[in-house]
Enzyme design. Structure first.
Site, PDB file in Angstrom:
ATOM      1  N   HIS A 143       0.727  -1.189   0.087  1.00 55.55           N
ATOM      2  CA  HIS A 143       0.017   0.087  -0.090  1.00 55.55           C
ATOM      3  C   HIS A 143       0.965   1.277  -0.101  1.00 55.55           C
ATOM      4  O   HIS A 143       0.326   2.465   0.508  1.00 55.55           O
ATOM      5  CB  HIS A 143      -0.968  -0.094   1.255  1.00 55.55           C
ATOM      6  CG  HIS A 143      -1.700  -1.167   1.465  1.00 55.55           C
ATOM      7  ND1 HIS A 143      -2.921  -1.426   0.978  1.00 55.55           N
ATOM      8  CD2 HIS A 143      -1.569  -2.321   2.060  1.00 55.55           C
ATOM      9  CE1 HIS A 143      -3.188  -2.661   1.320  1.00 55.55           C
ATOM     10  NE2 HIS A 143      -2.423  -3.172   1.989  1.00 55.55           N
ATOM     11  N   SER A 256      14.849  21.120 -15.710  1.00 53.56           N
ATOM     12  CA  SER A 256      13.770  21.850 -15.959  1.00 53.56           C
ATOM     13  C   SER A 256      13.964  23.126 -16.812  1.00 53.56           C
ATOM     14  O   SER A 256      15.268  23.693 -16.481  1.00 53.56           O
ATOM     15  CB  SER A 256      13.109  22.356 -14.581  1.00 53.56           C
ATOM     16  OG  SER A 256      12.225  23.494 -14.750  1.00 53.56           O
ATOM     17  N   LYS A 262      16.317  21.610 -10.708  1.00 53.01           N
ATOM     18  CA  LYS A 262      15.652  20.202 -10.741  1.00 53.01           C
ATOM     19  C   LYS A 262      16.322  19.207 -11.756  1.00 53.01           C
ATOM     20  O   LYS A 262      17.245  19.540 -12.599  1.00 53.01           O
ATOM     21  CB  LYS A 262      14.245  20.574 -11.501  1.00 53.01           C
ATOM     22  CG  LYS A 262      13.337  21.178 -10.662  1.00 53.01           C
ATOM     23  CD  LYS A 262      12.016  20.934 -10.741  1.00 53.01           C
ATOM     24  CE  LYS A 262      11.472  19.700 -10.419  1.00 53.01           C
ATOM     25  NZ  LYS A 262       9.924  19.186 -10.797  1.00 53.01           N
ATOM     26  N   GLU A 269       9.145   8.622 -16.709  1.00 53.97           N
ATOM     27  CA  GLU A 269       7.818   8.969 -16.895  1.00 53.97           C
ATOM     28  C   GLU A 269       7.033   8.637 -18.374  1.00 53.97           C
ATOM     29  O   GLU A 269       6.287   8.184 -18.420  1.00 53.97           O
ATOM     30  CB  GLU A 269       7.721  10.525 -16.534  1.00 53.97           C
ATOM     31  CG  GLU A 269       7.653  10.739 -15.312  1.00 53.97           C
ATOM     32  CD  GLU A 269       7.820  12.261 -14.940  1.00 53.97           C
ATOM     33  OE1 GLU A 269       7.369  12.839 -14.177  1.00 53.97           O
ATOM     34  OE2 GLU A 269       8.888  12.913 -15.728  1.00 53.97           O
TER      35      GLU A 269
END
Ligand code: ARG
Length: 406
Positions: A143, A256, A262, A269
């Protein structure tokens, strides 16, 4: 001039022609191979003489993608055109219906070989990293809540299990694609006495209309992508500042355009997202074949769109993830600190009580009460880090390597 201009003499409307044309250049190589087999069978049947067979083989060997023209309805008509005089004889005893099924089967067989090599290489890369971190403790989750301690090696071996099942699937698909529809001709075989190909399919109606092998392939790809997607999701989570379990390599991370600090997990992704289209292709082809009456129907021309895209996505996704995994940095200290959370030992303590004779439910309640009252104390001794002892992570990695190499 089309292959069927003997019957339909008026030219097609241009928009109809461009609608009908197949986007099947990816099949050219395989259709050449199938045509070579057919030419040899025609020669054996005495329909092509020695000179014609030699001319066909020579012309086939010379055909390339550059030879395709907008006036070709598909690669099959292009090959017939490019074979010249012998092309006018080559279609004896076959039709584009058994021809396209044969070519697509060869294509899928090759795509399985390619996927197998790529997935095996990725699994071996994962094993290398698993070996380096065989005993690096990390929290195991259910979970997405910390559950019990495991090791990085143990966790990465779970990825390898998924990939090994995919390898098994591709091998089954390759076998299911290996039958030959040649000889089925349009749907009912031929009156010409042409010798059958190896592994000829039993039923000619089924042979020209069956695309189960393509569906099996799309399912194997969808399953692989769903595994890659799960792996990618873990990489996204682990690389967040909140977790900090891994550091993305610069070779496989992005910055970024706005926020200078970043480092983004775009590779993971995109790999996570690819599962969507992969699943869509499986469902898409299922919808194409559902309700088709026997035997061939032009609907089946759509199969190639799905299969070609599936092959390209598998190749690019597996290669990019492998590059990421090979240089992924594991933060051993942070992983060990997270795994050292005493609460992850609560189950072990309950099991200790079971060993001294207490019913498990009583032990569970007793430990849960300690946790609730914040009086739970984890024992000092180190928990075995793998189901059957620490050394077995190394053994499991060696065994997996043996299966992948063998
Ligand atoms: N391009 C067609 C396909 O991909 C080849 C078969 C055409 N057969 C026909 N009867 N029109 O399915």
């Amino acid at each position: 001039m089309t292959l069927w201009s003997g019957r339909v003499t008026r030219g097609l409307a241009p928009e109809v022609w461009s609608f009908l044309r197949a986007h099947d250049a990816g099949l050219l190589h395989y259709d050449i191979e199938g045509t070579r087999t057919h030419a040899r069978r025609l020669h054996a049947a005495g329909i092509l003489d020695d000179g014609e067979l030699a001319a066909a083989e020579e012309a086939l060997a010379a055909i390339s993608l550059d030879d395709l023209e907008p006036g070709d309805e598909d690669v099959h008509s292009a090959i017939e055109r490019l074979l010249g005089a012998v092309g006018r004889k080559i279609q004896a005893g076959r039709s584009r219906n058994d021809q396209v099924a044969a070519a697509l089967r060869l294509y899928v067989g090759d795509a399985c070989v390619e996927a197998t090599a790529a997935v095996r290489a990725l699994a071996l890369d994962v094993l290398v990293r698993g070996k380096e971190h065989a005993l690096t403790p990390m929290p195991g989750y259910t979970h997405l809540q910390r559950a019990q301690p495991v090791t990085v090696g143990h966790h990465l071996l779970a990825w390898v299990e998924m990939l090994e099942r995919d390898l098994a699937r591709f091998s089954v698909v390759a076998d299911s694609a290996a039958g030959s529809p040649l000889g089925a001709a349009a749907l009912a075989g031929s009156t010409l006495a042409i010798p059958p190909p190896d592994r000829q399919l039993r039923n000619s109606l089924d042979a020209v209309s069956d695309r189960d092998f393509a569906l099996d392939y799309l399912y194997a790809c969808a399953s692989l992508h769903s595994h890659l997607s799960r792996i990618s999701e873990e990489l996204v989570i682990w690389s967040s500042t909140e977790f900090g379990f891994v550091v993305l390599p610069e070779a496989a991370a992005t910055g970024s355009s706005l926020m200078p600090q970043k480092l983004n997990p775009d590779v993971a992704e995109l790999a996570r997202a690819k599962a969507g289209a992969a699943t869509g292709r499986l469902v898409g082809l299922l919808m194409v074949v559902k309700g088709l009456p026997l035997a061939y129907n032009r609907d089946l021309q759509e199969d190639k769109t799905f299969v070609f895209a599936a092959r390209a996505d598998v190749a690019s996704t597996v290669a990019a993830l492998a590059a990421l995994v090979r240089e992924l940095g594991f933060d051993s200290e942070r992983l060990a600190a997270a795994a050292g959370d005493p609460l992850l030992r609560a189950t072990d303590v309950a099991e200790e009580l079971v060993r001294s004779g207490m019913p498990f439910r009583d032990a569970h309640e007793l430990v849960a009460a300690d946790v609730r009252e914040e009086s739970f104390v984890a024992p000092d001794e180190v928990r075995p880090l793998f189901t059957s002892g620490p050394s077995s992570v190394h053994e499991a990695i060696a065994a997996a390597r043996g299966r992948l190499d063998g």
